[in-house]
Scaffold this motif. Structure first.
Motif, short mmCIF file in Angstrom:
data_model
loop_
_atom_site.label_atom_id
_atom_site.label_comp_id
_atom_site.label_asym_id
_atom_site.label_seq_id
_atom_site.Cartn_x
_atom_site.Cartn_y
_atom_site.Cartn_z
N ILE A 294 8.14 -5.67 6.11
CA ILE A 294 8.78 -5.19 7.08
C ILE A 294 10.11 -4.59 6.09
O ILE A 294 10.71 -5.49 5.44
N ARG A 295 10.32 -3.42 6.13
CA ARG A 295 11.63 -2.76 5.57
C ARG A 295 12.56 -2.24 6.40
O ARG A 295 12.44 -1.36 7.18
N ILE A 296 13.98 -2.39 6.30
CA ILE A 296 15.01 -2.02 6.94
C ILE A 296 15.83 -1.18 6.01
O ILE A 296 16.18 -1.41 5.06
N SER A 297 15.86 -0.04 6.47
CA SER A 297 16.95 0.97 5.53
C SER A 297 17.64 1.88 6.52
O SER A 297 17.60 1.78 7.72
N ALA A 298 18.59 2.89 6.00
CA ALA A 298 19.52 3.71 6.68
C ALA A 298 19.57 4.91 6.04
O ALA A 298 19.40 5.02 4.72
N ASN A 299 19.81 5.98 6.47
CA ASN A 299 19.79 7.43 5.96
C ASN A 299 20.73 8.25 6.81
O ASN A 299 20.66 8.23 7.86
N PHE A 300 21.77 8.65 5.94
CA PHE A 300 22.79 9.65 6.58
C PHE A 300 22.17 11.00 6.91
O PHE A 300 21.99 11.61 5.42
N THR A 301 22.22 11.40 7.90
CA THR A 301 21.43 12.95 8.16
C THR A 301 22.62 13.80 8.00
O THR A 301 22.50 15.06 8.08
N ASN A 304 25.19 11.61 11.70
CA ASN A 304 25.33 10.20 11.73
C ASN A 304 24.30 9.38 10.85
O ASN A 304 23.52 10.12 10.21
N TRP A 305 24.36 8.03 11.14
CA TRP A 305 23.41 7.29 10.21
C TRP A 305 22.14 6.87 11.02
O TRP A 305 22.32 6.87 12.40
N GLU A 306 21.14 7.07 10.56
CA GLU A 306 19.82 6.82 11.12
C GLU A 306 19.37 5.46 10.51
O GLU A 306 19.49 5.24 9.28
N PHE A 307 18.97 4.59 11.18
CA PHE A 307 18.39 3.23 10.83
C PHE A 307 16.85 3.38 10.90
O PHE A 307 16.49 3.74 11.88
N ILE A 308 16.07 2.60 10.01
CA ILE A 308 14.89 2.71 9.86
C ILE A 308 14.25 1.20 9.49
O ILE A 308 14.60 0.61 8.79
#
Length: 376
Positions: A294-301, A304-308
């Motif tokens: 399981i991998r938890i990450s984030a990406n700034f679009t 706003n921030w998207e969490f995955i």
């Protein structure tokens, strides 16, 4: 029929009032956004009053009266128009635009439109547009606020009802579970026999499932029932807290959890911790024969921030990606995977309380990816 005349512009407007109204009405009604039968009388009254107002402005040669009288003239009419279903501000602005065209055409056709009169007309119409638009928007905002207040009150009432209903159901159910558990003692098992004992076991299991459902109903109802404290906090701390809460399950399944750097965000810490915990628990439950990864990450679009939250589990049918967030929705039989069917619904509710959105993507046999935003 427009009457040629050597009179002043003010007199000409009064004399040609019916012609102006007729031309204006034809042009407004010809537009695709023409008002319905309910709105039409309001428009006619507003138009008649406003033509009289323009005549008064021209007669007194005083632009200072325009704003005050325009506000008075437009107040009630624009409040009423704002309340009409499907009637928009663009339609209101078009009415004044057409009126300006018609009045100028009428006065030009009589040769009685001086530069001074044209300036006064423009000032009066501009003042009316400002007043009307302001009144229109205020009225529509009031309608929206009333609707939101009504919806909020309804939501509070429903939340209270769910909590009370769940609480009241707990008491008789606890009595049922107590008696059923007592009947499973050895002294009663002999009297019931094998078939009776099997039936009693099924009753006991059903009662305990009902108890779990009531507990989850209470938990779900409480999500929006109290004031939330939003604070600026590193989101990776919340993800780590969720992992710690699931320590035993993670060890038992030999899962590997990777938490990449996550931003600092304004949020409700306990709720977001619950959000990560539910998504991780979902990945642990619907795992493949391989150990969960399981991998938890984030990406700034850029907005706003998207969490995955991505896993390597069994995945699900992409056609079900909307309904998996429904309350008590299960994609598998209870005999395959136990659970209340509220975990992902709770995730969606937590995200919505943060004014965000959540979505799920998957390919059967290749894992699932949950993506969400917090704060828009």
């Amino acid at each position: 029929m427009i009457e040629p005349h050597s009179a002043s512009s003010a007199e000409l407007l009064r004399q040609n009032k019916q012609s102006i109204e007729k031309i204006w009405t034809a042009r407004v009604w010809a537009d695709s956004s023409a008002p319905d039968a309910t709105t039409a009388p309001i428009l006619q009254q507003s138009l008649g009053n406003f033509v009289d107002h323009l005549s008064a402005v021209l007669a007194r040669k005083d632009p200072s009266i325009a704003a005050k009288e325009a506000a008075h003239l437009t107040h009630q009419q624009d409040k009423e128009r704002a309340a009409q279903q499907g009637y928009h501000l663009a339609a209101l602005l078009k009415e004044f635009s057409v009126l300006r065209e018609v009045v100028v055409e009428v006065l030009l056709s009589t040769g009685q439109l001086s530069h001074e009169d044209r300036t006064l007309l423009d000032q009066a119409i501009d003042a009316a547009i400002t007043a009307a638009a302001k009144e229109f928007v205020l009225a529509q905002n009031a309608e929206m606020n009333n609707a939101l207040s009504s919806a909020e009150s309804s939501n509070v009432a429903l939340t209270h009802f769910a909590a009370v209903a769940a609480h009241d159901l707990k008491s008789p159910l606890a009595t049922i579970i107590g008696f059923v558990d007592s009947l499973q003692d050895e002294e009663f098992q002999e009297k019931l026999g094998p078939e009776g004992g099997q039936m009693l076991s099924r009753v006991s299991a059903a009662a305990h499932r009902m108890n779990t459902l009531i507990d989850t109903m209470l938990e779900y109802a409480r999500l929006g029932s109290s004031e939330r404290v939003f604070e600026s906090i590193p989101v990776d701390q919340l993800a780590k807290a969720a992992v710690e809460n699931l320590h035993d399950q993670i060890e038992a399944t030999e899962a590997r959890i990777t938490i990449e750097p996550l931003p600092v965000l304004l949020c409700d810490a306990p709720l977001v911790t619950q959000l990560f915990q539910n998504l991780i628990a979902n990945a642990l439950k619907f795992r493949s024969p391989k150990p969960p990864d399981i991998r938890i990450s984030a990406n700034f679009t850029g907005r706003n921030w998207e969490f995955i939250v991505k896993d390597n589990g069994i995945g699900f049918d992409p056609a079900k990606k909307e309904e998996i967030f429904d309350l008590y929705k299960k994609l598998h039989a209870p005999s395959e995977y136990q659970g209340s069917g509220i975990g992902l619904a709770t995730c969606k509710r937590i995200v919505e309380l943060h004014h965000g959105k959540i979505r799920a993507d998957s390919t059967p046999g290749m894992g699932s990816t949950f993506t969400f935003t917090l704060g828009g």
